[in-house]
Design an enzyme around this catalytic site. Structure first.
Site, short mmCIF file in Angstrom:
data_model
loop_
_atom_site.label_atom_id
_atom_site.label_comp_id
_atom_site.label_asym_id
_atom_site.label_seq_id
_atom_site.Cartn_x
_atom_site.Cartn_y
_atom_site.Cartn_z
N ASP A 1 -7.04 -1.50 3.82
CA ASP A 1 -6.08 -2.54 3.42
C ASP A 1 -6.45 -3.92 3.96
OD1 ASP A 1 -4.40 -0.66 2.15
OD2 ASP A 1 -3.47 -0.15 4.06
N ASP B 1 0.87 -1.17 0.00
CA ASP B 1 0.00 0.00 0.00
C ASP B 1 0.91 1.23 0.00
OD1 ASP B 1 -2.24 1.80 0.64
OD2 ASP B 1 -1.33 1.84 2.63
N LEU C 1 -6.35 39.40 9.33
CA LEU C 1 -5.22 39.53 10.25
C LEU C 1 -5.35 40.86 10.96
CD1 LEU C 1 -2.64 37.92 10.97
CD2 LEU C 1 -1.45 39.19 9.19
N VAL D 1 -8.95 28.53 3.02
CA VAL D 1 -9.41 29.30 4.17
C VAL D 1 -9.11 30.78 3.94
CG1 VAL D 1 -9.18 27.45 5.88
CG2 VAL D 1 -7.20 28.86 5.35
N SER E 1 -8.13 25.75 11.66
CA SER E 1 -8.62 24.66 10.81
C SER E 1 -8.07 23.32 11.32
CB SER E 1 -8.19 24.87 9.36
OG SER E 1 -8.49 23.74 8.58
#
Length: 745
Positions: A635, A424, A499, A495, A462
């Protein structure tokens, strides 16, 4: 309801014992799986509790003449050591009686000085000394007699018949000579006594070797803490580890063992994980990092929130995996078990036929009895029963100490057949998380650190993987995070926010994301920046663009970085003529790039999770044996479909559950180590079986007296006992040499 059970079985002495138990339980309704391990003296049983219960299982085993005991965690090793010490004590006492017995039995032959008084009662003294030896070896007689009565003869049955015959025959002659004044009598007291001494020596060495071979596993069990210091009502109290609950706050001071699996709430330290992962150097841990129970806190004061306790801890799962592994058998062991099952009855038949034939041929009874006893003693399949399981226990211990868990011993059968290793990509060949590769600035007023500072300040709010990578990079560089308000997460684009203050600017609009986000905010992207973006995309990097007010001031490129050991692992597999494929859900371009970097022979891209197992099956249908290496839930079907599943220890629980080999250290190079070690284990098994069979193949014809008419060679029962014990010693010593095994990869 399916239940799993590990049961201690006492009284097994050879492979036929294990096979007898397995065969009896296999025929019981409700038993789904049964594997009995001679070396660990444990039975691994899977059963349907609606059809059969634990008490009935125990009763069936007890009826066969074996004692059962439920395993109490952590106590078994001390019991094994007590048994070893008991066998040692009895052996030394028997050797003491044996030396006197030999002196009395052979004194006349070698003209050794013996008092006249003792000479008069020589045979009586031999009888008493032999009786003492039998008393301290009575478990052998008891076990052998029980198996005969139950029509399940084993190694002890052979010893019992042989030594009892020699002892009883001598006892009858003693009575006839002293009380009825019979002449031309023969005595075999020293034969019976010395055979039992040699058998006792063999049993002591076997028990000692069992304890030695399971040493690494016992070390893991010894890592489990007995108590923990927890915070209750803002007070530190020490409680038994069994009383610790999920969610408890555990306090661990420098030098103490971490008692539970958990997350660090407070503090940082270097953690010694050597016994769990095989990692030589301590690993630095800080707040929010995961720690494993049984590891050692080397330096800092830690407060840990408990996430797993008892049988759910990583250490307990490792121990359970090893226990289950030891109960599984390679094909070669199953063949040996079949041979051992029929071997003992056949030997008993051969011994009786030999006795009768020599009497028919006119030889005296003592001559025929000598052959009868010799056949029974030299043919004991003790070494045969030890050869495979003792090697597997030692091999699994070696693997565990190097951070490799062999969950199923079918690995030993398959390892030479596997010709394709399928990896994988995400989380296996790569780290499975984005990492910042480039930070570029396009404005003289902003350097790279300032680009990273603005981006991290925006991404702080975030939880996207890209955001986490950017914030992590800023933290590692000790960059201060600024205040951002009016934050907006634009799903699939990026995003944006404001500021509050930066240099001489106040309330600045900033955006970070894809080209579409920048364009959507009516911000122009110059051609030179577009060319740079295209160049980075061709390198399979993910790009996020940073705008400040109405200008693009920089960009950040990220990639799922290849593990340092990936290329080296592929080279090692190529060196032993194995092919390497990549199986991934990523697009063809990325898959092709990764395949080129590591030197893979082939790749399959854009494969959906549910299609991975199907792809493995297609490869198998082309006459290939496939090993699959993975770490995720997606998997697990492929790991299960493959001939051999290899799961990373950092992977999901389900991937670890279906894997046949678990790489605890997550080091892909351990795949090559596993191959070398498995081949080495099989080599040692074959060597041990050669030793075991050699003694029987050469010894039985000699003991039967086949060479006597031509050469006059006849095997003395005492030397038969020595040969039998030496065959076991050969197997034991050859196995113990495995402790020196080392592969430098």
């Amino acid at each position: 309801m399916i239940q799993k059970l590990n049961l201690k079985i006492k009284g097994m002495h050879c492979a036929s014992c294990a096979v007898n138990i397995e065969n009896k339980l296999k025929n019981q309704k409700g038993i789904n799986k049964i594997n009995v391990n001679l070396i660990s003296e444990k039975a691994y049983i899977e059963f349907d509790s609606k059809s059969i219960n634990l008490d009935l299982i125990k009763k069936i085993i007890n009826k066969l003449g074996y004692d059962t005991e439920e395993i109490l965690e952590g106590l078994q090793n001390s019991k094994d050591i007590i048994l070893e010490n008991k066998l040692k004590k009895h052996l030394f006492l028997n050797i003491f009686w044996g030396i006197i017995l030999v002196y009395l039995a052979m004194g006349d032959m070698f003209n050794w000085p013996i008092f006249n008084f003792i000479k008069s009662y020589n045979i009586f003294l031999q009888f008493i000394l032999t009786s003492l030896i039998i008393l301290f070896s009575f478990n052998i007689w008891k076990s052998g007699f029980k198996r005969l009565i139950n029509l399940n003869p084993n190694m002890d049955s052979l010893i019992f018949i042989g030594t009892f015959t020699a002892y009883f025959y001598s006892l009858v002659n003693l009575f006839l000579s002293y009380f009825l004044n019979f002449k031309n009598y023969h005595f075999y007291f020293e034969t019976a006594g010395l055979i039992l001494i040699f058998i006792s020596l063999g049993k002591y060495l076997e028990q000692k070797t069992k304890n030695k071979t399971s040493e690494n596993i016992q070390k893991l069990i010894g890592l489990q803490s007995k108590e923990a210091t927890v915070l209750r009502n803002n007070k530190e109290i020490k409680i038994p580890i069994s009383d610790v609950l999920v969610g408890d706050i555990v306090v661990v001071r420098p030098g103490e063992k971490i008692p539970v699996d958990g997350i660090i709430l407070e503090g940082q330290s270097a953690i010694d994980e050597k016994m769990i992962s095989g990692e030589s150097f301590p690993v630095d841990k800080k707040e929010k990092d995961i720690v494993i129970g049984g590891t050692i806190n080397k330096s800092g004061f830690l407060k840990i929130k408990t996430t797993k306790v008892g049988k759910d801890t990583f250490l307990s799962q490792i121990i359970q995996m090893i226990e289950e592994s030891l109960s599984s058998k390679p094909q070669i062991q199953m063949l040996v078990d079949k041979i051992s099952f029929y071997f003992v009855p056949i030997v008993i038949i051969i011994a009786f036929i030999s006795l009768i034939v020599w009497i028919i041929l006119g030889k005296p009874l003592y001559f025929a009895l000598t052959i009868f006893v010799s056949v029974l003693v030299i043919a004991c399949p003790c070494a045969l029963g030890l050869a495979t399981p003792i090697t597997i226990v030692m091999g699994n211990g070696l693997a565990a100490s190097n951070g490799i868990l062999i969950k199923n011993n079918k690995v030993l059968d398959l390892i030479d057949k596997i010709n394709i290793f399928v990896f994988d990509k995400t989380g296996t060949l790569t780290y499975g998380e984005p990492e910042i590769i480039d930070v570029l600035s396009f404005q003289n007023d902003f350097n790279k650190n300032e680009i990273l500072q603005i981006a991290a300040s925006l991404e702080k709010k975030s939880n996207h993987p890209i955001a986490q990578a950017i914030v992590k990079k800023a933290n590692n560089e000790n960059i201060k995070i600024l205040n951002v308000y009016n934050f907006k997460n634009l799903e699939g684009f990026g995003v944006k926010g404001i500021l509050k203050q930066y240099k001489n600017f106040k309330n600045v609009d900033i955006c970070l994301g894809k080209e579409d986000l920048i364009k959507k905010n009516n911000i122009d992207i110059p051609n030179d920046i577009l060319l740079e973006i295209e160049k980075l995309k061709n390198q399979n990097k993910t790009i996020v663009i940073l705008s400040f007010r109405d200008k693009v001031i920089g960009l950040i490129s990220l990639a799922d970085k290849l593990k340092a050991c990936a290329k080296e692992t592929v080279d090692l597999l190529h060196k032993i003529n194995k092919k390497v494929f990549i199986l991934t859900g990523d697009n063809k371009k990325i898959a092709e790039s990764v395949a080129a970097q590591i030197g893979a022979d082939n790749f399959f891209a854009e494969v959906l999770p549910q299609e991975k197992a199907l792809q493995i099956k297609k490869i198998q249908e082309q006459n290939n044996f496939v090993a699959m290496i993975g770490d995720g839930i997606n998997d697990s079907p492929a790991l299960s479909q493959a001939d051999l599943g290899i799961a990373l220890g950092s992977g999901t629980d389900i991937a670890i559950e279906v894997g046949d080999i678990i790489l605890v250290k997550n080091n892909l190079k351990d795949i090559a180590y596993s191959i070398y070690l498995s081949k080495y284990i099989m080599k040692k098994i074959r060597q041990n079986l050669c030793w075991a069979f050699l003694y029987n193949i050469l010894g039985i014809p000699l003991a039967v007296g086949l060479f006597y008419p031509l050469t006059g060679w006849l095997l003395n029962p005492i030397f038969a006992g020595i040969a039998m014990v030496f065959s076991s010693i050969s197997v034991v010593l050859n196995t113990l040499l495995m402790r020196n095994f080392e592969i430098k990869i």
